[in-house]
Design an enzyme around this catalytic site. Structure first.
Site, PDB file in Angstrom:
ATOM      1  N   TRP A  99       0.826  -1.210   0.000  1.00 51.09           N
ATOM      2  CA  TRP A  99       0.000   0.000   0.000  1.00 51.09           C
ATOM      3  C   TRP A  99       0.853   1.249   0.000  1.00 51.09           C
ATOM      4  CZ3 TRP A  99      -4.289  -1.365  -1.826  1.00 51.09           C
ATOM      5  CH2 TRP A  99      -4.848  -2.604  -1.503  1.00 51.09           C
ATOM      6  N   LYS A 118     -12.033  -1.891   8.230  1.00 49.15           N
ATOM      7  CA  LYS A 118     -11.299  -2.792   9.113  1.00 49.15           C
ATOM      8  C   LYS A 118     -11.743  -2.636  10.565  1.00 49.15           C
ATOM      9  CE  LYS A 118      -8.114  -3.377   5.656  1.00 49.15           C
ATOM     10  NZ  LYS A 118      -8.134  -2.802   4.314  1.00 49.15           N
ATOM     11  N   ASP A 132      -1.298   6.635   6.578  1.00 48.21           N
ATOM     12  CA  ASP A 132      -2.405   5.773   6.181  1.00 48.21           C
ATOM     13  C   ASP A 132      -2.618   4.783   7.322  1.00 48.21           C
ATOM     14  OD1 ASP A 132      -4.128   3.892   5.149  1.00 48.21           O
ATOM     15  OD2 ASP A 132      -2.889   3.378   3.410  1.00 48.21           O
TER      16      ASP A 132
END
Length: 360
Positions: A102, A196, A172
């Site tokens: 990511w 999540k 992030d």
């Protein structure tokens, strides 16, 4: 009612109490005669949900008054582009720490929009550790430093964060936001896809320091400009109302558990159960992440052979363990144990793992 042990990496488990409450309120929300998904985002009923979600997140995460809380769309992936569009001028360099797939994607988007620099990386070791924060040295012309706080694919997590002085730190936190206490003031911006720990897919939370917003160019397209969403309280366009509603219920649930500090303690207990099982298996299970960089959200490991891995996953599925296959890019196994995964599921998984090891 059949409920499985949900170890999916995202979208992931939601608290059962949240699902029950949403079910009870689904058809007739607050005696409106409509489901929340049918309400106008300008209605007083939805406005109460929206404002409560912002206020509760600020309270639970101790967000200072000089920060804005935004509810956006497009997931973390859109933020990869919005960040350099808003904050990376032609005279500056976007600094990135690479700790997984990511962060690589975030860097790739920034490279399309301006100058970038990789200031730390664990790629040479297949991302099995987090670089030392003392080695995170920004370039002289850094616009910001970007990190990915938890790496779902590789199972690594930042245990501490650098102090960069006047250089903005952007994180992030899609996969570990609200899983532990943090000092928000260390960051100029935190962003997270909700799917999540915060709620369902569809809403992205942005926590941004007001000072970071003052120099955004007016040439940025309207919907991609953070100032647009600040000025309109995340209501410039129709927000993902149902996702924000579920997020609000999740925040109620976090408070009922005792707040973020209580959640952090439980998460540590869950992770310790599984890591102890791995470490005491005499090499039958091999963790991917190095000690000191291990994630409390995503426990990644391998078995001695591909054949054993297939057997492990097949038997786990038969017993109601869902989502244990590792990411397709690296294989192996992964147990994602986000906030809503109960400790009983982790205990059941450890019992199965010990039994499987004994048989094989």
């Amino acid at each position: 009612m059949k409920r499985v042990h949900n170890f999916n990496a995202g979208p992931a488990a939601l608290p059962f109490d949240v699902l029950k409450r949403a079910q009870e309120e689904f058809i007739n929300f607050k005696d409106s005669g409509m489901a929340l998904m049918e309400l106008s985002h300008r209605s007083k009923e939805y406005d109460q949900v929206h404002e409560k979600a912002i206020a509760d997140l600020k309270e639970l995460y101790h967000i200072p008054n000089d920060y804005e809380v935004l509810f956006l769309q497009g997931g973390a992936s859109l933020q990869f582009a919005m960040i350099p569009m808003n904050f990376l001028s032609s005279e500056k360099v976007g600094n990135y720490s690479l700790t997984g797939s990511w962060s690589e994607k975030a860097l790739a988007e920034a490279e399309k929009l301006g100058k970038t620099a990789i200031i730390s990386s664990s790629k040479e070791s297949k991302y099995n550790y987090i670089p030392n924060i003392n080695e995170l040295i920004p370039t002289d012309d850094a616009a910001y430093v970007h990190i990915t706080s938890n790496n779902t694919i590789y199972g690594t997590q930042w245990a501490e964060y650098p102090d960069l002085g006047d250089i903005p730190l952007i994180a992030d936190m899609s996969s570990d936001i609200l899983s532990k206490e943090i000092d928000i003031s260390k960051f100029s911006m935190i962003y997270a896809g909700a799917q999540k720990n915060l709620g369902p897919s569809g809403v992205t939370v942005v926590i941004v320091k007001k000072d970071l917003l003052k120099d955004i160019p007016s040439s940025i397209p309207t919907l991609l400009n953070y100032q647009t969403h600040v000025k309109n309280n995340s209501l410039y366009n129709t927000p993902p109302t149902f996702s924000i509603y579920i997020l609000s219920l999740v925040l109620d649930w976090v408070r009922a558990q005792g707040g973020v500090s209580a959640i952090e303690k439980i998460n540590h207990e869950k992770a310790s159960l599984i890591y102890n099982c791995l470490d005491e298996s005499n090499g039958f299970y091999t963790p991917h992440a190095q000690v000191g960089s291990r994630s409390n959200m995503n426990v990644t490991f391998t078995l001695p052979s591909e054949e054993l891995t297939k057997d492990f996953l097949a038997q786990a599925k038969e017993l109601g363990f869902v989502g244990l296959a590792g990411h397709r890019s690296i294989g192996g196994c992964r147990a994602s144990i986000y906030n809503a995964v109960p400790i009983e599921s982790c205990e059941a998984l450890v019992a199965f793992m010990n039994d499987f090891k004994t048989k094989y």
